[in-house]
Motif scaffolding. Structure first.
Motif, PDB file in Angstrom:
ATOM      1  N   LEU A 165     -25.503  23.672  -8.472  1.00 40.66           N
ATOM      2  CA  LEU A 165     -24.161  23.893  -9.015  1.00 40.66           C
ATOM      3  C   LEU A 165     -24.138  23.639 -10.510  1.00 40.66           C
ATOM      4  CD1 LEU A 165     -21.997  22.103  -6.286  1.00 40.66           C
ATOM      5  CD2 LEU A 165     -22.559  24.537  -6.437  1.00 40.66           C
ATOM      6  N   VAL A 166     -23.246  24.345 -11.197  1.00 41.70           N
ATOM      7  CA  VAL A 166     -23.066  24.158 -12.640  1.00 41.70           C
ATOM      8  C   VAL A 166     -21.577  24.246 -12.975  1.00 41.70           C
ATOM      9  CG1 VAL A 166     -25.332  25.118 -13.262  1.00 41.70           C
ATOM     10  CG2 VAL A 166     -23.337  26.634 -13.110  1.00 41.70           C
ATOM     11  N   VAL A 167     -21.249  23.788 -14.176  1.00 41.93           N
ATOM     12  CA  VAL A 167     -19.909  24.004 -14.722  1.00 41.93           C
ATOM     13  C   VAL A 167     -19.939  25.339 -15.455  1.00 41.93           C
ATOM     14  CG1 VAL A 167     -18.131  23.194 -16.305  1.00 41.93           C
ATOM     15  CG2 VAL A 167     -19.462  21.541 -14.960  1.00 41.93           C
ATOM     16  N   ALA A 168     -19.155  26.296 -14.972  1.00 37.94           N
ATOM     17  CA  ALA A 168     -19.066  27.611 -15.615  1.00 37.94           C
ATOM     18  C   ALA A 168     -17.958  27.582 -16.667  1.00 37.94           C
ATOM     19  CB  ALA A 168     -18.786  28.693 -14.587  1.00 37.94           C
ATOM     20  N   VAL A 169     -18.272  28.086 -17.854  1.00 40.03           N
ATOM     21  CA  VAL A 169     -17.344  28.018 -18.988  1.00 40.03           C
ATOM     22  C   VAL A 169     -17.155  29.410 -19.584  1.00 40.03           C
ATOM     23  CG1 VAL A 169     -16.844  26.890 -21.199  1.00 40.03           C
ATOM     24  CG2 VAL A 169     -18.284  25.729 -19.492  1.00 40.03           C
ATOM     25  N   PRO A 170     -15.917  29.810 -19.896  1.00 41.65           N
ATOM     26  CA  PRO A 170     -15.712  31.087 -20.589  1.00 41.65           C
ATOM     27  C   PRO A 170     -16.379  31.054 -21.961  1.00 41.65           C
ATOM     28  CG  PRO A 170     -13.639  30.202 -19.738  1.00 41.65           C
ATOM     29  CD  PRO A 170     -14.645  29.118 -19.623  1.00 41.65           C
ATOM     30  N   SER A 171     -17.009  32.126 -22.350  1.00 42.37           N
ATOM     31  CA  SER A 171     -17.674  32.181 -23.652  1.00 42.37           C
ATOM     32  C   SER A 171     -16.686  31.978 -24.800  1.00 42.37           C
ATOM     33  CB  SER A 171     -18.407  33.520 -23.816  1.00 42.37           C
ATOM     34  OG  SER A 171     -19.483  33.592 -22.910  1.00 42.37           O
ATOM     35  N   CYS A 231     -14.434  34.212 -16.065  1.00 40.78           N
ATOM     36  CA  CYS A 231     -14.799  35.362 -16.913  1.00 40.78           C
ATOM     37  C   CYS A 231     -13.616  35.834 -17.758  1.00 40.78           C
ATOM     38  CB  CYS A 231     -15.310  36.516 -16.054  1.00 40.78           C
ATOM     39  SG  CYS A 231     -16.897  36.215 -15.251  1.00 40.78           S
ATOM     40  N   ALA A 232     -12.407  35.696 -17.198  1.00 40.55           N
ATOM     41  CA  ALA A 232     -11.210  36.135 -17.919  1.00 40.55           C
ATOM     42  C   ALA A 232     -10.720  35.102 -18.922  1.00 40.55           C
ATOM     43  CB  ALA A 232     -10.100  36.455 -16.929  1.00 40.55           C
ATOM     44  N   GLY A 233     -11.392  33.948 -18.987  1.00 37.85           N
ATOM     45  CA  GLY A 233     -11.013  32.927 -19.961  1.00 37.85           C
ATOM     46  C   GLY A 233      -9.941  31.968 -19.492  1.00 37.85           C
ATOM     47  N   VAL A 234      -9.635  31.961 -18.186  1.00 34.06           N
ATOM     48  CA  VAL A 234      -8.575  31.097 -17.677  1.00 34.06           C
ATOM     49  C   VAL A 234      -8.957  29.627 -17.783  1.00 34.06           C
ATOM     50  CG1 VAL A 234      -7.231  30.471 -15.626  1.00 34.06           C
ATOM     51  CG2 VAL A 234      -7.686  32.882 -16.144  1.00 34.06           C
ATOM     52  N   GLY A 235     -10.223  29.319 -17.484  1.00 34.27           N
ATOM     53  CA  GLY A 235     -10.642  27.921 -17.539  1.00 34.27           C
ATOM     54  C   GLY A 235     -12.049  27.722 -17.042  1.00 34.27           C
ATOM     55  N   LEU A 236     -12.430  26.456 -16.850  1.00 31.98           N
ATOM     56  CA  LEU A 236     -13.748  26.075 -16.381  1.00 31.98           C
ATOM     57  C   LEU A 236     -13.718  25.886 -14.875  1.00 31.98           C
ATOM     58  CD1 LEU A 236     -13.191  24.835 -19.360  1.00 31.98           C
ATOM     59  CD2 LEU A 236     -15.246  23.464 -18.906  1.00 31.98           C
ATOM     60  N   GLY A 237     -14.892  25.971 -14.236  1.00 33.51           N
ATOM     61  CA  GLY A 237     -14.946  25.761 -12.794  1.00 33.51           C
ATOM     62  C   GLY A 237     -16.344  25.428 -12.324  1.00 33.51           C
ATOM     63  N   ILE A 238     -16.430  24.805 -11.147  1.00 31.21           N
ATOM     64  CA  ILE A 238     -17.711  24.476 -10.532  1.00 31.21           C
ATOM     65  C   ILE A 238     -18.122  25.624  -9.618  1.00 31.21           C
ATOM     66  CG2 ILE A 238     -18.963  22.853  -9.073  1.00 31.21           C
ATOM     67  CD1 ILE A 238     -18.037  21.507 -11.567  1.00 31.21           C
ATOM     68  N   VAL A 239     -19.283  26.223  -9.892  1.00 30.57           N
ATOM     69  CA  VAL A 239     -19.756  27.352  -9.089  1.00 30.57           C
ATOM     70  C   VAL A 239     -21.274  27.265  -8.906  1.00 30.57           C
ATOM     71  CG1 VAL A 239     -17.902  28.947  -9.740  1.00 30.57           C
ATOM     72  CG2 VAL A 239     -19.920  28.775 -11.159  1.00 30.57           C
ATOM     73  N   ALA A 256     -23.304  28.509 -18.535  1.00 27.63           N
ATOM     74  CA  ALA A 256     -23.367  27.272 -17.772  1.00 27.63           C
ATOM     75  C   ALA A 256     -23.474  26.091 -18.720  1.00 27.63           C
ATOM     76  CB  ALA A 256     -24.559  27.289 -16.818  1.00 27.63           C
ATOM     77  N   LEU A 257     -22.628  25.106 -18.502  1.00 25.70           N
ATOM     78  CA  LEU A 257     -22.654  23.897 -19.318  1.00 25.70           C
ATOM     79  C   LEU A 257     -23.923  23.099 -19.019  1.00 25.70           C
ATOM     80  CD1 LEU A 257     -20.484  22.928 -21.319  1.00 25.70           C
ATOM     81  CD2 LEU A 257     -19.667  21.374 -19.547  1.00 25.70           C
ATOM     82  N   ASP A 258     -24.537  22.572 -20.067  1.00 27.89           N
ATOM     83  CA  ASP A 258     -25.746  21.766 -19.894  1.00 27.89           C
ATOM     84  C   ASP A 258     -25.335  20.364 -19.450  1.00 27.89           C
ATOM     85  OD1 ASP A 258     -28.287  20.790 -19.886  1.00 27.89           O
ATOM     86  OD2 ASP A 258     -28.481  20.619 -22.068  1.00 27.89           O
ATOM     87  N   LEU A 259     -24.979  20.269 -18.165  1.00 29.39           N
ATOM     88  CA  LEU A 259     -24.482  19.021 -17.606  1.00 29.39           C
ATOM     89  C   LEU A 259     -24.983  18.917 -16.161  1.00 29.39           C
ATOM     90  CD1 LEU A 259     -22.524  16.685 -18.461  1.00 29.39           C
ATOM     91  CD2 LEU A 259     -20.729  17.922 -17.258  1.00 29.39           C
ATOM     92  N   PRO A 260     -25.799  17.922 -15.831  1.00 31.41           N
ATOM     93  CA  PRO A 260     -26.373  17.846 -14.484  1.00 31.41           C
ATOM     94  C   PRO A 260     -25.312  17.550 -13.418  1.00 31.41           C
ATOM     95  CG  PRO A 260     -26.882  15.852 -15.732  1.00 31.41           C
ATOM     96  CD  PRO A 260     -26.240  16.801 -16.694  1.00 31.41           C
ATOM     97  N   LEU A 261     -25.379  18.298 -12.328  1.00 32.00           N
ATOM     98  CA  LEU A 261     -24.497  18.082 -11.186  1.00 32.00           C
ATOM     99  C   LEU A 261     -25.351  17.910  -9.934  1.00 32.00           C
ATOM    100  CD1 LEU A 261     -21.777  20.850 -11.742  1.00 32.00           C
ATOM    101  CD2 LEU A 261     -21.637  18.432 -12.356  1.00 32.00           C
ATOM    102  N   ALA A 262     -24.869  17.113  -8.995  1.00 34.76           N
ATOM    103  CA  ALA A 262     -25.590  16.920  -7.735  1.00 34.76           C
ATOM    104  C   ALA A 262     -25.599  18.232  -6.953  1.00 34.76           C
ATOM    105  CB  ALA A 262     -24.926  15.823  -6.920  1.00 34.76           C
ATOM    106  N   PRO A 263     -26.737  18.586  -6.355  1.00 39.40           N
ATOM    107  CA  PRO A 263     -26.773  19.814  -5.543  1.00 39.40           C
ATOM    108  C   PRO A 263     -25.885  19.684  -4.320  1.00 39.40           C
ATOM    109  CG  PRO A 263     -28.772  18.535  -5.207  1.00 39.40           C
ATOM    110  CD  PRO A 263     -28.020  17.862  -6.332  1.00 39.40           C
TER     111      PRO A 263
END
Length: 303
Positions: A165-171, A231-239, A256-263
């Motif tokens: 899993l990662v934190v997905a961020v709008p560009s 993708c539309a820029g609404v916000g961040l999410g875990i995916v 993807a944010l460079d932030l470690p998340l537990a699988p």
């Protein structure tokens, strides 16, 4: 004494409520009441105290419950053994999905089941981890995929894989905040899932150490909807990481944010009492084959 009387007795004892027991057994409340009354009359004891809060076992009910459970289990084992004597499984098997079909390897699983049991139709039901669990308890699903950790003494599980899993961020938000500062990260717009979703729990644990909560701008129950919003820029999410990588390579709209998340562990789950059911064994065998799991892979009681 009929087996369905015992099944009703055990179900009412587990649910503590006539209405919930009726829903679980796919029958009416008057029918449930009639079954309990008939069993009480035949046994000559009162099994339940009827209270405003529901059905509470009497001392006699508590004493007889375990015997009734063992009787039903023995009857189930007899039926399973009889079924296993047949060369072919015939009918339908309902499997609940909690994510997209490609990741769940739906096509390969269907092919494996069909190759081993040509007369068994596989029906995949769209859903979510939090929706699959109650459906498995009540028998609406034969088996289902569930993500994340959970405790349930009525269910067994086979660990299939782990989702990265990662934190997905709008560009559009790139460079707008310090990812290392969890307090600042929490102030960014976040797309939440429901509290029962495994991804929500991962997100919550991320901010617990900092004593803050991520700002909620919208709730999306489905991962595809959440991704579209990122993708539309609404916000961040875990995916799931692979989805973010694919979109980033395709059009660069997210990263993807460079932030470690537990699988996030992914399990195939089924009712514990049905572990020896040939139908369940067929599904487990197919999933083991498709995911190349050894016979020593984690299979255990959930709880």
């Amino acid at each position: 004494m009929e087996l369905y009387h015992l099944r009703t007795f055990v179900t009412v004892a587990e649910e503590g409520h006539l209405t919930r027991a009726a829903e679980r057994l796919f029958t009416s409340q008057p029918a449930i009441s009639a079954h309990v009354k008939a069993l009480e009359e035949e046994l000559g004891v009162v099994l339940f105290d009827r209270t405003p809060k529901g059905m509470q076992l009497t001392a006699a009910g508590r004493q007889l419950l375990e015997r009734a459970q063992h009787t039903l289990a023995a009857a189930g084992d007899l039926l399973d053994e009889a079924r296993s004597m047949h060369d072919e499984l015939v009918g339908e098997v309902h499997i609940g999905l909690n994510t997209d079909a490609r990741f769940s390897r739906v096509i390969d699983t269907q092919r494996a089941i069909s190759a081993a049991h040509p007369q068994l139709a596989t029906i995949f039901m769209g859903g979510s981890s939090e929706a699959n669990l109650p459906a498995l308890r009540t028998g609406k699903l034969d088996a289902g995929f569930v993500g994340g950790h959970f405790d349930d003494p009525l269910l067994d599980r086979l660990k299939v894989t782990e989702e990265a899993l990662v934190v997905a961020v709008p560009s559009s938000l790139r460079g707008q905040f310090d990812a290392a500062d969890l307090t600042e990260l929490a102030r960014q717009p976040w797309i939440h899932t429901s509290p029962n979703c495994p991804h929500y729990r991962v997100m919550s644990r991320l901010f617990e150490a900092a004593g803050c909560e991520p700002k909620r701008v919208v709730v999306a129950e489905q991962e595809d909807a959440l991704l579209d919003m990122v993708c539309a820029g609404v916000g961040l999410g875990i995916v799931r990481a692979e989805k973010v990588v694919a979109i980033a390579q395709r059009d660069g709209s997210i990263y993807a944010l460079d932030l470690p998340l537990a699988p996030n562990p992914l399990y195939l789950v089924y009712a514990r009492k049905r572990a020896n059911d040939p139908l369940i064994r067929a599904v487990v065998a197919a999933v083991r084959q498709v995911w190349e799991l050894s016979d020593t892979s984690e299979t255990r009681l959930a709880g």
